[in-house]
Enzyme design. Structure first.
Site, PDB file in Angstrom:
ATOM      1  N   LYS A 193     -10.789 -53.491 -18.876  1.00 47.98           N
ATOM      2  CA  LYS A 193      -9.542 -52.734 -18.804  1.00 47.98           C
ATOM      3  C   LYS A 193      -8.393 -53.479 -19.490  1.00 47.98           C
ATOM      4  CE  LYS A 193     -10.681 -48.931 -16.593  1.00 47.98           C
ATOM      5  NZ  LYS A 193     -10.507 -47.592 -17.222  1.00 47.98           N
ATOM      6  N   TYR A 241     -14.846 -55.933 -14.807  1.00 48.36           N
ATOM      7  CA  TYR A 241     -14.091 -54.677 -14.870  1.00 48.36           C
ATOM      8  C   TYR A 241     -12.693 -54.923 -15.436  1.00 48.36           C
ATOM      9  CZ  TYR A 241     -11.324 -50.743 -13.099  1.00 48.36           C
ATOM     10  OH  TYR A 241     -10.468 -49.672 -12.982  1.00 48.36           O
TER      11      TYR A 241
END
Length: 233
Positions: free
Chosen positions: A155, A151
């Protein structure tokens, strides 16, 4: 509330989610004409009332679909002044034992959608020599926690895209910034973290207010910023 965005046309991706709904409400209250865009089916009737346009079933990872969406927005609303890239998702999985498919999925939904949608919108902004792009990143892009490697990497890609685009476009009237929230106060996060204090988290309405500011003329001197929105985490 001050009408800082009166008649500005803003495309909002991930508009059917908790954060998307908060951003829609904030932008509409400030006078913006919001085109709601999401892959999911249409949700609340209240959102449809607040939006100037609603487009569902749009795969923002598909350049043809994104370009078609942009053309529909311009045809109905005349132009595009802003883009807010909210669409994305989260997965918790240890990097050492996790699936490579998780990495692919995080890239697809968190970074590819932002790249594809931005590339579809930019020609319209460049025609007018102005525009605002706000990406929803994450504080994890700066420091990944346990189980957040995939994740956080996706990002981090959003953060680097934001910086690179800002440099490319800074002399063409287009500002590109990102917000980096910590834990957002959503029903899912309350369920997954029952022992935490959600009063310390970032309320979706508070994050929406920061996004609205970055779309406004008051933020005309800000581009290439990765703005932490930490709450009290």
């Amino acid at each position: 509330m001050q009408q800082q965005l009166t008649d500005r046309v803003v495309i909002l991706t991930g508009a059917e989610g908790i954060v998307g709904q908060a951003v829609l409400a904030e932008l509409a209250a400030r006078g913006a004409l919001v085109a709601m865009v999401d892959r999911a089916p249409a949700g609340s009737p209240a959102a449809a009332t607040a939006a100037a346009m609603r487009l569902n079933g749009i795969d923002l990872g598909d350049p043809a679909a994104a370009s078609g969406m942009v053309e529909r927005v311009v045809k109905k609303l005349g132009r595009i002044d802003g883009l807010v890239n909210v669409a994305g998702g989260f997965a918790w999985e240890p990097a050492a034992s996790g699936s490579i498919e998780t990495w692919d999925r995080m890239y697809q939904i968190n970074l590819r959608t932002v790249v594809v949608t931005t590339q579809a919108v930019l020609p319209k902004m460049l025609e007018h020599g102005s525009g605002r792009i706000v990406n929803v990143g994450a504080a994890a892009a700066l420091q990944a926690g346990k189980g957040m490697a995939a994740y956080a990497a996706s990002k981090s890609g959003v953060a680097r895209l934001t910086e690179g685009l800002a440099e490319e476009l800074k002399d063409q009237g287009i500002n590109v910034n990102a917000v980096l929230p910590t834990i957002i106060d959503t029903p899912t996060n309350r369920k997954d973290m029952p022992d935490d204090d959600p009063a310390r988290w970032v309320g979706p309405d508070k994050l929406a207010a920061v996004i609205a500011f970055l779309l406004s003329d008051d933020a005309s001197a800000i581009t290439g910023a990765l703005l932490p929105v930490r709450g009290r985490v």
